[in-house]
Structures are given as C-alpha cells and as structure tokens.
Scaffold this motif. Structure first.
Motif, PDB file in Angstrom:
ATOM      1  N   LEU A 299      62.457  92.385  26.668  1.00  0.00           N
ATOM      2  CA  LEU A 299      63.342  93.513  26.943  1.00  0.00           C
ATOM      3  C   LEU A 299      63.463  93.774  28.438  1.00  0.00           C
ATOM      4  O   LEU A 299      64.561  94.056  28.942  1.00  0.00           O
ATOM      5  CB  LEU A 299      62.819  94.768  26.232  1.00  0.00           C
ATOM      6  CG  LEU A 299      62.886  94.752  24.694  1.00  0.00           C
ATOM      7  CD1 LEU A 299      62.243  96.005  24.122  1.00  0.00           C
ATOM      8  CD2 LEU A 299      64.326  94.628  24.220  1.00  0.00           C
ATOM      9  N   ILE A 300      62.343  93.685  29.153  1.00  0.00           N
ATOM     10  CA  ILE A 300      62.380  93.887  30.604  1.00  0.00           C
ATOM     11  C   ILE A 300      63.286  92.848  31.264  1.00  0.00           C
ATOM     12  O   ILE A 300      64.107  93.170  32.136  1.00  0.00           O
ATOM     13  CB  ILE A 300      60.957  93.815  31.189  1.00  0.00           C
ATOM     14  CG1 ILE A 300      60.165  95.060  30.792  1.00  0.00           C
ATOM     15  CG2 ILE A 300      60.995  93.692  32.718  1.00  0.00           C
ATOM     16  CD1 ILE A 300      58.716  95.016  31.231  1.00  0.00           C
ATOM     17  N   TYR A 301      63.173  91.605  30.822  1.00  0.00           N
ATOM     18  CA  TYR A 301      63.991  90.558  31.439  1.00  0.00           C
ATOM     19  C   TYR A 301      65.461  90.715  31.073  1.00  0.00           C
ATOM     20  O   TYR A 301      66.343  90.502  31.916  1.00  0.00           O
ATOM     21  CB  TYR A 301      63.497  89.181  30.993  1.00  0.00           C
ATOM     22  CG  TYR A 301      64.286  88.057  31.636  1.00  0.00           C
ATOM     23  CD1 TYR A 301      64.052  87.692  32.956  1.00  0.00           C
ATOM     24  CD2 TYR A 301      65.279  87.396  30.933  1.00  0.00           C
ATOM     25  CE1 TYR A 301      64.773  86.693  33.557  1.00  0.00           C
ATOM     26  CE2 TYR A 301      66.012  86.385  31.524  1.00  0.00           C
ATOM     27  CZ  TYR A 301      65.755  86.043  32.838  1.00  0.00           C
ATOM     28  OH  TYR A 301      66.494  85.049  33.427  1.00  0.00           O
ATOM     29  N   ILE A 302      65.754  91.102  29.820  1.00  0.00           N
ATOM     30  CA  ILE A 302      67.157  91.249  29.401  1.00  0.00           C
ATOM     31  C   ILE A 302      67.860  92.325  30.222  1.00  0.00           C
ATOM     32  O   ILE A 302      68.984  92.140  30.702  1.00  0.00           O
ATOM     33  CB  ILE A 302      67.234  91.574  27.902  1.00  0.00           C
ATOM     34  CG1 ILE A 302      66.822  90.348  27.071  1.00  0.00           C
ATOM     35  CG2 ILE A 302      68.645  92.020  27.511  1.00  0.00           C
ATOM     36  CD1 ILE A 302      66.760  90.614  25.586  1.00  0.00           C
ATOM     37  N   PHE A 303      67.190  93.468  30.406  1.00  0.00           N
ATOM     38  CA  PHE A 303      67.820  94.579  31.104  1.00  0.00           C
ATOM     39  C   PHE A 303      67.658  94.493  32.625  1.00  0.00           C
ATOM     40  O   PHE A 303      68.359  95.207  33.347  1.00  0.00           O
ATOM     41  CB  PHE A 303      67.242  95.906  30.608  1.00  0.00           C
ATOM     42  CG  PHE A 303      67.618  96.235  29.192  1.00  0.00           C
ATOM     43  CD1 PHE A 303      68.891  96.677  28.884  1.00  0.00           C
ATOM     44  CD2 PHE A 303      66.708  96.071  28.167  1.00  0.00           C
ATOM     45  CE1 PHE A 303      69.243  96.969  27.581  1.00  0.00           C
ATOM     46  CE2 PHE A 303      67.051  96.363  26.860  1.00  0.00           C
ATOM     47  CZ  PHE A 303      68.327  96.815  26.552  1.00  0.00           C
ATOM     48  N   GLY A 304      66.763  93.645  33.102  1.00  0.00           N
ATOM     49  CA  GLY A 304      66.538  93.596  34.541  1.00  0.00           C
ATOM     50  C   GLY A 304      66.706  92.248  35.179  1.00  0.00           C
ATOM     51  O   GLY A 304      66.333  92.065  36.338  1.00  0.00           O
ATOM     52  N   GLN A 305      67.280  91.274  34.439  1.00  0.00           N
ATOM     53  CA  GLN A 305      67.388  89.930  35.009  1.00  0.00           C
ATOM     54  C   GLN A 305      68.293  89.902  36.240  1.00  0.00           C
ATOM     55  O   GLN A 305      68.065  89.125  37.167  1.00  0.00           O
ATOM     56  CB  GLN A 305      67.906  88.959  33.949  1.00  0.00           C
ATOM     57  CG  GLN A 305      69.251  89.317  33.350  1.00  0.00           C
ATOM     58  CD  GLN A 305      69.707  88.296  32.328  1.00  0.00           C
ATOM     59  OE1 GLN A 305      69.458  87.109  32.475  1.00  0.00           O
ATOM     60  NE2 GLN A 305      70.366  88.745  31.278  1.00  0.00           N
ATOM     61  N   ARG A 306      69.305  90.779  36.257  1.00  0.00           N
ATOM     62  CA  ARG A 306      70.191  90.803  37.424  1.00  0.00           C
ATOM     63  C   ARG A 306      69.427  91.207  38.678  1.00  0.00           C
ATOM     64  O   ARG A 306      69.620  90.633  39.756  1.00  0.00           O
ATOM     65  CB  ARG A 306      71.340  91.785  37.177  1.00  0.00           C
ATOM     66  CG  ARG A 306      72.305  91.915  38.353  1.00  0.00           C
ATOM     67  CD  ARG A 306      73.503  92.746  37.957  1.00  0.00           C
ATOM     68  NE  ARG A 306      73.106  94.107  37.647  1.00  0.00           N
ATOM     69  CZ  ARG A 306      73.034  95.081  38.578  1.00  0.00           C
ATOM     70  NH1 ARG A 306      73.304  94.805  39.849  1.00  0.00           N
ATOM     71  NH2 ARG A 306      72.680  96.296  38.242  1.00  0.00           N
TER      72      ARG A 306
END
Length: 319
Positions: A299-306
């Motif tokens: 979830l952290i990577y999905i919402f913060g990958q940018r």
C-alpha cells in the motif's frame, strides 16, 4: 515536415503485423541495452517472482502429497488462525512500537542532519555525509553495538558504569526485557542514517541558492524560508526518505535476529519463525503471515511510488 506527418499517419493505420515488425525493429536497434539488463531480469524472475507462486498456500490447506496446485482451497481460514495466535499479535505490537519510535525520530534526525550538512562547504559536506552513511556500508555495525552492550564487565557500557560506581554488577543488556527494546530502537535510529538520509542530502543539494537570496531580499526569515521554500521544494526527497525508512524498519530481520533472544520481543519478521520448526513447518500460516507483513508495504508503494521515484531522480540530478 510533410514526410514526418505522412509517416505518423501511416503508423496509426498500420496493421498488427506491421506494428510487431516495428516493435521487433526497435528492440533490435537497442539490443545491447536489453542484453545488459537481461541478467538482472532473469535473476528477478527466477528468485523473486517464481517463488511468489507459493503464496497461494495462504488460502489453501497444504497437502504435501498432492502439491501446491492440487491442495484444497480453504479461503480465509488460515488468516483466522493467524490472528488468533498470541505470539503473532505480540510480534505485530513490537513492530508497531519499533515503527512509531524509529520511524518519526529517524526521519526528523535525518532531516535536520541532512539540512545542516547541506549548509556547509563542499569538503566538510562530503566528509560528514560519509560519516553519517557509514552504518549502511560498514559490516562491523552490529559487532560494535554488541561490544557496547556486552553483558560482562568488559562491555564498554558496563565498564564505564562500574568505574563510575553507578552499578555494582554487570547488567545483561541484551537479555533483559526492560532494556532490549530501547536498545533495538537506538540501533535502528543509528542505522536509519542510510539510503534515506543520502537521498535527502542529495535532494537538498538540488535546491538552488538563489531561492535563499531572493527570500533574504524580500525580508523572509530563515525559519520561514525553510518552511515555505525548502520543504515544498524538497518534498519528493523527504517523502521518499520517510517511506524508505518505514519499509526498512518494517522489514528488519538482521538486528532482530542478532539482538532479540526472547520470543516476547520478536518483531513481525522475526515472529514468522515461530511457524517453522526443526522437524515440521506450517507453510500455510507462514504464507498468510507473509501476506499480512507485505500488505502495508504494498500500500505504501502504490500510493507513494511517484514520490519515491521523484526523490531518487532528484538525488541523481546534482550531488
């Protein structure tokens, strides 16, 4: 110009066979680039993605004779058993304690340290960055901390306290429950000056000094300049550093394996070992636990990958 527009129009109306030929032609033109990344792609495919095939055991009742594919589906039953396990909940609580203390504190320490270093001259900046980054590249980090908190009279901390007369007998720092959690938090804070700290230093170095000069001309104070100018400009590096620190704390297995000797102090990654034994392994609960551990990170990577990508790219532009 006319030739370019004609070629673009013909590409839009190209047949699937022609598109495949064009794609193969482009791949062939960059064949050496694909050849260079081929070993890495093969490594990730074989050792990262292929083992993920077994994650379906989290939803099955594993039958060693039938194999993974033929084992019967049981839905969420394994997760129900997992959340009834007292040791798993205790490990989850310990991990949250580690994350709450080491995450924000490590983030703030890295922020202030990287900002102060960025304000210094280039030679001093290079030396201090190397000093703060040493915990990541040094293989002696855990040995040093073990020497400091050694339970005999020759440990650095016990030796100092005995000489000062504060204690009469050596303290078993790494085996006493009331001391081990603060020690792990301290070690994690020290180790937090790693990749995330380096990313933040690189992100601050990309900010042009002209912003400070323009703010000074407009009468902007230093603190207001940091809050209104620096923080928004360094936001990608700051957010990516915070996410990398959180992921590092959540996934930590090395320090918990070395220092945590009691099951009551295990973090969640070390706590998964309770489902494996010398003679038997509960693969279904292990797979369910792995999914629970990986869910927050996904979830952290999905919402913060940018922000992660922008922060790393910002650090690569100037240093």
């Amino acid at each position: 110009m006319r030739t370019r527009s004609i070629s673009a129009a013909s590409a839009l109306h190209a047949r699937p066979g022609q598109k495949r030929k064009t794609l193969l032609k482009r791949i062939w033109m960059k064949k050496w680039c694909y050849l260079i990344i081929l070993p890495g792609m093969v490594y990730f495919l074989l050792f990262k993605y292929v083992p993920m095939y077994g994650i379906q055991l989290a939803f099955k009742e594993f039958d060693m004779v039938a194999g993974i594919s033929a084992s019967p589906w049981v839905g969420w039953s394994n997760f129900e058993l997992l959340f009834r396990d007292r040791e798993f909940f205790l490990a989850l609580k310990n991990t949250l304690i580690f994350a709450v203390f080491t995450g924000p504190l490590g983030y703030l320490l890295s922020f202030f340290a990287s900002w102060c270093i960025n304000e210094m001259s280039r030679p001093v900046k290079a030396v201090l960055t190397f000093i703060f980054y040493m915990p990541t590249i040094s293989g002696m980090t855990y040995t040093i901390w073990q020497l400091i908190f050694s339970g005999d009279m020759y440990g650095y901390l016990n030796s100092a306290l005995l000489r000062l007369g504060i204690i009469d007998d050596p303290i078993q720092w790494l085996t006493t429950e009331q001391y081990i959690l603060p020690i792990i938090i301290l070690v994690q804070l020290w180790l937090s000056f790693g990749t995330g700290f380096l990313t933040m230093v690189a992100g601050f170095s990309t900010i042009d000094r002209q912003y400070y000069e323009a703010a000074a001309i407009d009468g902007c104070g230093y603190l207001r300049y940091v809050i209104r100018c620096i923080v928004p400009l360094a936001q990608p590096a700051m957010v990516s550093m915070g996410m990398l620190s959180m992921i590092g704390v959540w996934n930590d297995i090395v320090s918990s394996t070395i220092y945590l000797t009691s099951e009551s102090n295990y973090n969640i990654t070390r706590g998964l070992f309770v489902f494996t034994g010398q003679y038997s392994n509960d693969w279904t609960l292990t797979a369910a636990g792995l999914l629970v551990v990986a869910a927050p990170l996904i979830l952290i990577y999905i919402f913060g990958q940018r922000y992660i990508v922008d922060g790393v790219m910002a650090g690569g532009l100037k240093g």
